[in-house]
Design a protein around this motif. Structure first.
Motif, PDB file in Angstrom:
ATOM      1  N   TYR A  32       5.202   4.871   3.077  1.00 40.17           N
ATOM      2  CA  TYR A  32       6.345   5.614   3.594  1.00 40.17           C
ATOM      3  C   TYR A  32       6.017   7.087   3.298  1.00 40.17           C
ATOM      4  O   TYR A  32       5.663   7.413   2.167  1.00 40.17           O
ATOM      5  N   PHE A  34       7.045  11.315   3.671  1.00 40.07           N
ATOM      6  CA  PHE A  34       8.178  12.222   3.785  1.00 40.07           C
ATOM      7  C   PHE A  34       7.706  13.678   3.728  1.00 40.07           C
ATOM      8  O   PHE A  34       6.725  13.994   3.062  1.00 40.07           O
ATOM      9  N   ILE A  51       8.100   5.767   8.637  1.00 41.16           N
ATOM     10  CA  ILE A  51       8.202   4.449   8.019  1.00 41.16           C
ATOM     11  C   ILE A  51       7.302   3.480   8.787  1.00 41.16           C
ATOM     12  O   ILE A  51       6.424   2.844   8.224  1.00 41.16           O
ATOM     13  N   ARG A  94       5.616   6.996  -0.621  1.00 39.41           N
ATOM     14  CA  ARG A  94       5.993   5.816  -1.411  1.00 39.41           C
ATOM     15  C   ARG A  94       5.314   4.615  -0.763  1.00 39.41           C
ATOM     16  O   ARG A  94       5.219   4.527   0.460  1.00 39.41           O
ATOM     17  N   ARG A 102      10.808   2.563  -6.599  1.00 42.08           N
ATOM     18  CA  ARG A 102      11.325   3.379  -5.506  1.00 42.08           C
ATOM     19  C   ARG A 102      10.875   4.817  -5.604  1.00 42.08           C
ATOM     20  O   ARG A 102      11.301   5.653  -4.836  1.00 42.08           O
ATOM     21  N   LYS A 103      10.056   5.125  -6.591  1.00 41.83           N
ATOM     22  CA  LYS A 103       9.790   6.529  -6.819  1.00 41.83           C
ATOM     23  C   LYS A 103       8.849   7.093  -5.784  1.00 41.83           C
ATOM     24  O   LYS A 103       7.965   6.423  -5.254  1.00 41.83           O
ATOM     25  N   LEU A 104       9.062   8.374  -5.505  1.00 46.72           N
ATOM     26  CA  LEU A 104       8.188   9.109  -4.606  1.00 46.72           C
ATOM     27  C   LEU A 104       7.104   9.806  -5.420  1.00 46.72           C
ATOM     28  O   LEU A 104       7.342  10.275  -6.521  1.00 46.72           O
ATOM     29  N   TRP A 106       4.627  13.044  -5.211  1.00 50.04           N
ATOM     30  CA  TRP A 106       4.729  14.315  -4.519  1.00 50.04           C
ATOM     31  C   TRP A 106       3.425  15.101  -4.543  1.00 50.04           C
ATOM     32  O   TRP A 106       2.646  15.023  -5.497  1.00 50.04           O
TER      33      TRP A 106
END
Lengths: 116, 114
Positions: A32, A34, A51, A94, A102-104, A106
């Motif tokens: 995923y 972002f 997604i 992710r 669930r952590k992103l 970065w």
């Protein structure tokens, strides 16, 4: 291990020109992806996400990003930059099948400066 | 709809003191996250609440950090005692969807430990 790379600390572009902010990622499964933007003295703001489905994702403020699985990239683009686009841009990833994780993860961020 | 709010926006404390950061998520968002960005480094995950339960606290640096979310509404992050390396910007975020939804961030709490 999951990781995100934003190879450019700063990108400078003239107003009206196209802009690209680069992002590459590494995950063991499907990602995923972002993009977030941080304007001065503001919190991070969601721009767009990938997604599944169409590799070209359109987001807020005329931004778009293209998911390229073979190059593990998710570069942010805009056809015509505005001075108001000047901000700090963050790419995040992710893992798709992350279970309860669930952590992103970065990138370091890229500072975009659009010159009038 | 009110956004995510964080307090204080900036805190300056001396090494060894205690600081408590507060986050009020968007109403109805069960998922609440804390992240931290140390100057010049990437944003790092600290922990994730689902309602009042800690779903994942794998990013908490050590036992000097304590996060709570009593009643599943606002959350606090306490640092006690603070060390120099705790300086940074602490971001809180909330989301409705824990799987694919985007995060809504507060403006961050900047912590400076002298």
């Amino acid at each position: 291990a999951q990781s995100v790379a934003q190879p450019e600390d700063q990108v400078n572009v003239a107003e009206g020109n196209p802009l690209t902010v680069k992002c590459t990622y590494s995950v063991s499964g499907n990602p995923y992806l972002f993009w977030y933007v941080q304007y001065p003295n503001r919190g991070l703001q969601f721009l767009l996400k990938y997604i599944t489905g169409d590799n070209l994702v359109k987001g807020s403020y005329g931004f778009e990003a293209e998911f390229n699985k073979s190059q593990t990239s998710f570069h942010l683009k805009k056809p015509s930059a505005l001075v108001s686009d000047s901000a700090l841009y963050f790419c995040a990833v992710r893992e798709f099948n992350a279970g309860n994780n669930r952590k992103l993860i970065w990138g370091l961020g890229t500072s975009l400066a659009v010159n009038p | 709809e009110a956004g995510v709010t964080q307090f204080p926006s900036h805190s300056v404390i001396e090494k060894g003191q205690t600081v408590t950061l507060r986050c009020d998520p968007i109403s109805g968002h069960d998922n609440l996250y804390w992240y931290r960005r140390v100057m010049g480094k990437e944003i790092k995950f600290l922990l994730h609440f689902v309602k009042e339960s800690k779903q994942d606290e794998s990013g908490m640096p050590n036992n000097r950090f304590l996060a709570e979310r009593t009643g599943g509404t606002y959350s606090t992050l306490k640092v006690q005692p603070a060390e120099l390396e705790d300086s940074g910007v602490y971001f809180c975020a909330s989301s409705r969807d824990r799987y694919t939804g985007e995060l809504f961030f507060g403006e961050g709490s900047r912590l400076t430990v002298l």
